[in-house]
Design a protein around this motif. Sequence first.
Motif, PDB file in Angstrom:
ATOM      1  N   LYS A  67       0.833  -1.212   0.000  1.00 15.93           N
ATOM      2  CA  LYS A  67       0.000   0.000   0.000  1.00 15.93           C
ATOM      3  C   LYS A  67       0.865   1.259   0.000  1.00 15.93           C
ATOM      4  CE  LYS A  67      -4.006  -2.075   2.292  1.00 15.93           C
ATOM      5  NZ  LYS A  67      -4.818  -2.139   3.538  1.00 15.93           N
ATOM      6  N   THR A  68       1.979   1.200   0.736  1.00 15.86           N
ATOM      7  CA  THR A  68       2.883   2.362   0.775  1.00 15.86           C
ATOM      8  C   THR A  68       3.505   2.604  -0.590  1.00 15.86           C
ATOM      9  OG1 THR A  68       3.385   1.939   3.104  1.00 15.86           O
ATOM     10  CG2 THR A  68       4.936   3.324   1.895  1.00 15.86           C
ATOM     11  N   ILE A  69       3.928   1.541  -1.257  1.00 20.54           N
ATOM     12  CA  ILE A  69       4.508   1.672  -2.596  1.00 20.54           C
ATOM     13  C   ILE A  69       3.485   2.267  -3.565  1.00 20.54           C
ATOM     14  CG2 ILE A  69       5.390   0.388  -4.583  1.00 20.54           C
ATOM     15  CD1 ILE A  69       6.565  -1.633  -2.484  1.00 20.54           C
ATOM     16  N   ASP A  70       2.270   1.724  -3.542  1.00 16.96           N
ATOM     17  CA  ASP A  70       1.230   2.183  -4.466  1.00 16.96           C
ATOM     18  C   ASP A  70       0.900   3.662  -4.241  1.00 16.96           C
ATOM     19  OD1 ASP A  70       1.117  -0.337  -5.543  1.00 16.96           O
ATOM     20  OD2 ASP A  70      -0.662  -0.957  -4.401  1.00 16.96           O
ATOM     21  N   PHE A  71       0.778   4.070  -2.957  1.00 16.68           N
ATOM     22  CA  PHE A  71       0.434   5.468  -2.657  1.00 16.68           C
ATOM     23  C   PHE A  71       1.592   6.396  -3.012  1.00 16.68           C
ATOM     24  CE2 PHE A  71      -0.755   8.897   0.515  1.00 16.68           C
ATOM     25  CZ  PHE A  71      -1.852   9.326  -0.214  1.00 16.68           C
ATOM     26  N   ALA A  72       2.810   5.924  -2.790  1.00 23.88           N
ATOM     27  CA  ALA A  72       3.982   6.729  -3.156  1.00 23.88           C
ATOM     28  C   ALA A  72       4.026   6.968  -4.664  1.00 23.88           C
ATOM     29  CB  ALA A  72       5.262   6.036  -2.687  1.00 23.88           C
ATOM     30  N   LEU A  73       3.709   5.950  -5.436  1.00 24.48           N
ATOM     31  CA  LEU A  73       3.675   6.102  -6.889  1.00 24.48           C
ATOM     32  C   LEU A  73       2.550   7.056  -7.307  1.00 24.48           C
ATOM     33  CD1 LEU A  73       4.322   2.421  -8.061  1.00 24.48           C
ATOM     34  CD2 LEU A  73       5.879   4.366  -8.278  1.00 24.48           C
ATOM     35  N   GLU A  74       1.424   6.977  -6.609  1.00 23.05           N
ATOM     36  CA  GLU A  74       0.297   7.855  -6.905  1.00 23.05           C
ATOM     37  C   GLU A  74       0.676   9.324  -6.699  1.00 23.05           C
ATOM     38  OE1 GLU A  74      -4.134   8.696  -5.032  1.00 23.05           O
ATOM     39  OE2 GLU A  74      -3.314   6.643  -4.942  1.00 23.05           O
ATOM     40  N   LEU A  75       1.528   9.566  -5.680  1.00 25.79           N
ATOM     41  CA  LEU A  75       1.972  10.931  -5.384  1.00 25.79           C
ATOM     42  C   LEU A  75       3.285  11.279  -6.067  1.00 25.79           C
ATOM     43  CD1 LEU A  75       1.177  11.255  -1.561  1.00 25.79           C
ATOM     44  CD2 LEU A  75      -0.258  11.883  -3.516  1.00 25.79           C
ATOM     45  N   ASP A  76       3.769  10.366  -6.899  1.00 25.02           N
ATOM     46  CA  ASP A  76       5.028  10.574  -7.627  1.00 25.02           C
ATOM     47  C   ASP A  76       6.219  10.742  -6.675  1.00 25.02           C
ATOM     48  OD1 ASP A  76       6.348  10.622 -10.070  1.00 25.02           O
ATOM     49  OD2 ASP A  76       6.372  12.815 -10.168  1.00 25.02           O
ATOM     50  N   SER A  77       6.166  10.032  -5.559  1.00 24.18           N
ATOM     51  CA  SER A  77       7.281  10.045  -4.604  1.00 24.18           C
ATOM     52  C   SER A  77       8.136   8.804  -4.871  1.00 24.18           C
ATOM     53  CB  SER A  77       6.758  10.036  -3.164  1.00 24.18           C
ATOM     54  OG  SER A  77       7.834  10.110  -2.252  1.00 24.18           O
ATOM     55  N   LEU A  78       9.002   8.929  -5.880  1.00 19.83           N
ATOM     56  CA  LEU A  78       9.734   7.768  -6.371  1.00 19.83           C
ATOM     57  C   LEU A  78      10.756   7.245  -5.374  1.00 19.83           C
ATOM     58  CD1 LEU A  78      10.306   8.681 -10.134  1.00 19.83           C
ATOM     59  CD2 LEU A  78       8.718   7.013  -9.177  1.00 19.83           C
ATOM     60  N   ASN A  79      11.322   8.109  -4.573  1.00 18.36           N
ATOM     61  CA  ASN A  79      12.340   7.646  -3.625  1.00 18.36           C
ATOM     62  C   ASN A  79      11.732   6.702  -2.589  1.00 18.36           C
ATOM     63  OD1 ASN A  79      15.191   7.881  -2.743  1.00 18.36           O
ATOM     64  ND2 ASN A  79      14.261   8.626  -0.863  1.00 18.36           N
ATOM     65  N   ILE A  80      10.593   7.097  -2.019  1.00 16.77           N
ATOM     66  CA  ILE A  80       9.917   6.242  -1.045  1.00 16.77           C
ATOM     67  C   ILE A  80       9.435   4.964  -1.709  1.00 16.77           C
ATOM     68  CG2 ILE A  80       7.851   6.041   0.407  1.00 16.77           C
ATOM     69  CD1 ILE A  80       8.214   8.941   1.197  1.00 16.77           C
ATOM     70  N   ALA A  81       8.893   5.062  -2.912  1.00 15.26           N
ATOM     71  CA  ALA A  81       8.392   3.878  -3.614  1.00 15.26           C
ATOM     72  C   ALA A  81       9.517   2.899  -3.925  1.00 15.26           C
ATOM     73  CB  ALA A  81       7.692   4.296  -4.906  1.00 15.26           C
ATOM     74  N   THR A  82      10.636   3.407  -4.424  1.00 18.46           N
ATOM     75  CA  THR A  82      11.751   2.542  -4.806  1.00 18.46           C
ATOM     76  C   THR A  82      12.413   1.926  -3.582  1.00 18.46           C
ATOM     77  OG1 THR A  82      12.146   3.974  -6.723  1.00 18.46           O
ATOM     78  CG2 THR A  82      13.860   2.398  -6.173  1.00 18.46           C
ATOM     79  N   ARG A  83      12.601   2.730  -2.543  1.00 19.13           N
ATOM     80  CA  ARG A  83      13.231   2.217  -1.313  1.00 19.13           C
ATOM     81  C   ARG A  83      12.404   1.094  -0.703  1.00 19.13           C
ATOM     82  NH1 ARG A  83      11.952   4.074   3.426  1.00 19.13           N
ATOM     83  NH2 ARG A  83      11.469   6.192   2.706  1.00 19.13           N
ATOM     84  N   ASN A  84      11.097   1.280  -0.632  1.00 15.26           N
ATOM     85  CA  ASN A  84      10.237   0.243  -0.065  1.00 15.26           C
ATOM     86  C   ASN A  84      10.155  -0.989  -0.963  1.00 15.26           C
ATOM     87  OD1 ASN A  84       8.644   0.939   2.573  1.00 15.26           O
ATOM     88  ND2 ASN A  84       8.792   2.873   1.450  1.00 15.26           N
ATOM     89  N   THR A  85      10.244  -0.772  -2.266  1.00 13.57           N
ATOM     90  CA  THR A  85      10.246  -1.920  -3.184  1.00 13.57           C
ATOM     91  C   THR A  85      11.499  -2.767  -2.974  1.00 13.57           C
ATOM     92  OG1 THR A  85       8.944  -0.712  -4.831  1.00 13.57           O
ATOM     93  CG2 THR A  85      10.167  -2.630  -5.603  1.00 13.57           C
ATOM     94  N   SER A  86      12.645  -2.119  -2.767  1.00 13.98           N
ATOM     95  CA  SER A  86      13.883  -2.854  -2.495  1.00 13.98           C
ATOM     96  C   SER A  86      13.735  -3.720  -1.252  1.00 13.98           C
ATOM     97  CB  SER A  86      15.055  -1.890  -2.318  1.00 13.98           C
ATOM     98  OG  SER A  86      15.263  -1.135  -3.491  1.00 13.98           O
ATOM     99  N   GLN A  87      13.164  -3.137  -0.198  1.00 16.72           N
ATOM    100  CA  GLN A  87      12.948  -3.883   1.040  1.00 16.72           C
ATOM    101  C   GLN A  87      11.945  -5.029   0.833  1.00 16.72           C
ATOM    102  OE1 GLN A  87      15.682  -3.002   2.508  1.00 16.72           O
ATOM    103  NE2 GLN A  87      14.680  -2.988   4.493  1.00 16.72           N
ATOM    104  N   TYR A  88      10.962  -4.788  -0.004  1.00 13.45           N
ATOM    105  CA  TYR A  88       9.943  -5.809  -0.292  1.00 13.45           C
ATOM    106  C   TYR A  88      10.569  -6.998  -1.036  1.00 13.45           C
ATOM    107  CZ  TYR A  88       5.124  -7.356  -1.282  1.00 13.45           C
ATOM    108  OH  TYR A  88       3.946  -8.049  -1.339  1.00 13.45           O
ATOM    109  N   ILE A  89      11.465  -6.698  -1.970  1.00 12.37           N
ATOM    110  CA  ILE A  89      12.171  -7.779  -2.691  1.00 12.37           C
ATOM    111  C   ILE A  89      13.024  -8.585  -1.715  1.00 12.37           C
ATOM    112  CG2 ILE A  89      13.880  -8.300  -4.482  1.00 12.37           C
ATOM    113  CD1 ILE A  89      12.986  -5.620  -5.825  1.00 12.37           C
ATOM    114  N   PHE A  90      13.758  -7.876  -0.830  1.00  8.10           N
ATOM    115  CA  PHE A  90      14.563  -8.554   0.190  1.00  8.10           C
ATOM    116  C   PHE A  90      13.683  -9.448   1.046  1.00  8.10           C
ATOM    117  CE2 PHE A  90      16.133  -8.880   4.505  1.00  8.10           C
ATOM    118  CZ  PHE A  90      17.450  -9.259   4.344  1.00  8.10           C
ATOM    119  N   TYR A  91      12.541  -8.934   1.465  1.00 10.91           N
ATOM    120  CA  TYR A  91      11.593  -9.694   2.299  1.00 10.91           C
ATOM    121  C   TYR A  91      11.155 -10.978   1.600  1.00 10.91           C
ATOM    122  CZ  TYR A  91       7.084 -10.654   4.635  1.00 10.91           C
ATOM    123  OH  TYR A  91       6.023 -11.241   5.277  1.00 10.91           O
TER     124      TYR A  91
END
Length: 305
Positions: A67-91
């Motif tokens: 949900k955080t990634i999706d909302f970050a993309l909606e607001l064009d906050s790429l740094n938060i979206a990309t950082r959380n995606t990296s953590q999600y892949i690690f998870y």
Amino acid sequence: MKHAISIFIFFGVLNIQAQDHELEQSFTDIALKIQQSQNAERLQWMDSLTVLVEFNTEYKYDSLVQKTIDFALELDSLNIATRNTSQYIFYKNKVLGEPNDGIVVFNEFMGKESTLNNDKTKSNFYFEGANAYFTLNDLENSLTNYLKSKELAQKGNSELLGTLSLMIGAIYLETGESGLASQELQKANKIFRAQNDTLGIINTKNNISILYSQHQFYEEAEKERNEAIDLIKANNGPTILSLLYFNAAADYRMMGDQTNRVKNIKLAMDNNHSEHKDFFEPFFLCELIIALAENDSLQQAEHYF
């Protein structure tokens, strides 16, 4: 693997910094602030909540991070979206042990990071994608993404450079690119020494010893391996110690020294005490059975079988 096992142990620390009651209270407080806020402020609270319960399945980390990634993309906050995606892949890859799912997350996000003006965040994204491919032994795709990560790390993620050279060197080692492997492993060794990273130095020495063994420089391989063993003993690292003994046994087999071959397999078994014990024990047992059978110790081979 062509010559000997080369294993990297990465320690993903799952750290919840509060007692259960404090965590629950913090979770409730931030969740309320999310409900009461909008847009950029709401995203910041969502990001904080995701960090608070990182990798914690009881608090539905999987759902929160998506949900955080999706909302970050909606607001064009790429740094938060990309950082959380990296953590999600690690998870997905390291915590759940589902690298295929990690690759799905990686590929679905791929391209969205292209306009991000943060080399460190982008470097971490490609690094985690490469790790997921490496887990599946997809060396071509892992190498491609490690190289992308390294290019970006040289601009803004220097703390990752040693690990990247180590991983790239390991892939070149596995694919027979000895010259390139040597270059990357020497770079890794230099960086890890400057950072006083003992685990990185040990992993690098392990791979350098394998590189020497592939070219039948057994004395040089033994020297690197013994230095790694001394470091492990001084820093309590049983998993890597057992693998180094196992790699030594492979060298002694190629040298025709059957006594030391059997001795080092048994040392690998004796030092296999970590959380990975159940994973490695069958490999060690199989190799010991073969070694004993090939040296007319059939009764002992039957015992271990």
